[in-house]
Write a protein that holds these residues in place. Structure first.
Motif, PDB file in Angstrom:
ATOM      1  N   LEU A  95       0.829  -1.200   0.000  1.00  0.00           N
ATOM      2  CA  LEU A  95       0.000   0.000   0.000  1.00  0.00           C
ATOM      3  C   LEU A  95       0.868   1.256   0.000  1.00  0.00           C
ATOM      4  CD1 LEU A  95      -2.645  -1.086   2.667  1.00  0.00           C
ATOM      5  CD2 LEU A  95      -2.912  -1.105   0.184  1.00  0.00           C
ATOM      6  N   ILE A 160      -6.949  -0.790  -6.766  1.00  0.00           N
ATOM      7  CA  ILE A 160      -7.475  -0.351  -5.472  1.00  0.00           C
ATOM      8  C   ILE A 160      -6.336  -0.015  -4.516  1.00  0.00           C
ATOM      9  CG2 ILE A 160      -8.717  -1.139  -3.414  1.00  0.00           C
ATOM     10  CD1 ILE A 160     -10.589  -2.699  -5.352  1.00  0.00           C
ATOM     11  N   LYS A 161      -5.334  -0.879  -4.445  1.00  0.00           N
ATOM     12  CA  LYS A 161      -4.193  -0.640  -3.559  1.00  0.00           C
ATOM     13  C   LYS A 161      -3.432   0.628  -3.957  1.00  0.00           C
ATOM     14  CE  LYS A 161      -3.412  -5.549  -2.431  1.00  0.00           C
ATOM     15  NZ  LYS A 161      -3.614  -5.474  -0.982  1.00  0.00           N
ATOM     16  N   SER A 164      -4.896   3.789  -2.552  1.00  0.00           N
ATOM     17  CA  SER A 164      -5.268   3.709  -1.135  1.00  0.00           C
ATOM     18  C   SER A 164      -4.605   4.816  -0.305  1.00  0.00           C
ATOM     19  CB  SER A 164      -4.898   2.322  -0.597  1.00  0.00           C
ATOM     20  OG  SER A 164      -5.371   2.147   0.718  1.00  0.00           O
ATOM     21  N   HIS A 165      -4.846   4.808   1.012  1.00  0.00           N
ATOM     22  CA  HIS A 165      -4.305   5.816   1.935  1.00  0.00           C
ATOM     23  C   HIS A 165      -2.799   5.986   1.739  1.00  0.00           C
ATOM     24  CE1 HIS A 165      -8.110   5.752   4.079  1.00  0.00           C
ATOM     25  NE2 HIS A 165      -7.995   4.448   4.288  1.00  0.00           N
ATOM     26  N   GLY A 169      -8.436   7.231  -2.392  1.00  0.00           N
ATOM     27  CA  GLY A 169      -9.073   5.947  -2.649  1.00  0.00           C
ATOM     28  C   GLY A 169      -9.620   5.807  -4.060  1.00  0.00           C
ATOM     29  N   PHE A 182     -10.499   1.064  -0.322  1.00  0.00           N
ATOM     30  CA  PHE A 182      -9.094   1.300  -0.010  1.00  0.00           C
ATOM     31  C   PHE A 182      -8.239   0.038   0.039  1.00  0.00           C
ATOM     32  CE2 PHE A 182     -11.264   5.085   1.358  1.00  0.00           C
ATOM     33  CZ  PHE A 182     -10.375   6.110   1.048  1.00  0.00           C
ATOM     34  N   ASN A 183      -8.853  -1.128  -0.030  1.00  0.00           N
ATOM     35  CA  ASN A 183      -8.066  -2.366  -0.074  1.00  0.00           C
ATOM     36  C   ASN A 183      -8.972  -3.502  -0.520  1.00  0.00           C
ATOM     37  OD1 ASN A 183      -5.888  -4.074   0.132  1.00  0.00           O
ATOM     38  ND2 ASN A 183      -5.499  -3.689   2.299  1.00  0.00           N
ATOM     39  N   ASP A 223     -12.707  -1.136   4.894  1.00  0.00           N
ATOM     40  CA  ASP A 223     -11.969  -0.504   3.798  1.00  0.00           C
ATOM     41  C   ASP A 223     -12.897   0.159   2.787  1.00  0.00           C
ATOM     42  OD1 ASP A 223      -9.315  -1.150   4.614  1.00  0.00           O
ATOM     43  OD2 ASP A 223      -9.671  -3.220   3.995  1.00  0.00           O
TER      44      ASP A 223
END
Length: 239
Positions: A95, A160-161, A164-165, A169, A182-183, A223
């Motif tokens: 991530l 998606i990854k 992510s944060h 997202g 987010f995952n 997530d």
């Protein structure tokens, strides 16, 4: 940059250091610094020129290691000779927040070492950039992060990854309701017809399961972010 406010402050003893600059420096500024203008680039060179480098790296499923670099500033983005570099083992970070954490542990000392070289008037060991040259553009999660549910499950998971944060997202819609994800995890032992792509075929207290022609996705509800409360995801299609 306001050239008029800066150019008169630059003399033969002046050094300039930019950190991940998001603009091109005007040729007048570059000439005025006379080889003493540098940029810190937190990604490989020349294979990761440009911006959004962590997102692009995850999308390529190439996140085992990375290098951080300081290079001479030229009129084109990230093309100048490298004067300092350091390799960082990412320990298979998946991530963006993990990759940023590994980079941050080395950044401070890396930059301090470079500034000390300047203060001690040490000669810079310049090296031309070698290898395949790739330039990647800047990304905006809120515009570029829309998931295509017709991709293979493994590519959707990487996408998606990648957004992510600490980024905003990736996202999809259930009818007109925007869902941020987010995952996710790819499950390979079941395949569906392409018409079933994006359908949430199973739901429990903590997770949803999304059909895909190459398998399916397991997504934790923690997530998922959505401004509108959804009582049940079951049977709904993500688009």
């Amino acid at each position: 940059i306001n050239i008029k406010k800066i150019v008169y402050k630059i003399n033969k003893n002046t050094y300039g250091i930019s950190l991940n600059a998001i603009w091109k420096f005007p040729s007048q500024i570059i000439r005025k610094f006379n080889g003493k203008l540098f940029n810190y680039h937190a990604a490989d060179l020349p294979s990761s020129r440009g911006a959004a480098n962590i997102t692009w790296k995850i999308l390529q499923n190439n996140n085992k290691n990375i290098s951080i670099n300081i290079h001479n500033v030229e009129e084109n983005f990230d093309t100048g000779n490298i004067v300092q570099t350091k390799k960082i083992n990412l320990k298979n970070s998946e991530l963006p927040k993990d990759i940023l954490h590994h980079i941050s542990k080395s950044e401070k000392n890396f930059l301090i070492d470079f500034i000390n070289k300047i203060l001690k008037n040490k000669k810079m060991n310049e090296k031309k950039q070698k290898g395949k040259n790739f330039y990647w553009p800047r990304l905006n999660s809120d515009k570029d992060g829309k998931i295509n549910w017709d991709w293979k499950a493994k590519d959707i998971v990487l996408f998606i990854k990648a957004f992510s944060h600490p980024y905003n997202g990736s996202f999809a819609f259930i009818k007109k309701t925007k869902i941020k994800i987010f995952n996710a995890k790819e499950i390979k032992n079941k395949k569906f017809h392409p018409f079933q792509n994006g359908i949430i075929f199973r739901e429990n207290k903590n997770k949803i399961f999304v059909a895909n022609f190459s398998g399916y996705l397991e997504i934790s509800k923690k997530d998922i972010k959505c401004k509108k409360k959804i009582k049940s995801f079951l049977g709904k299609r993500l688009i």
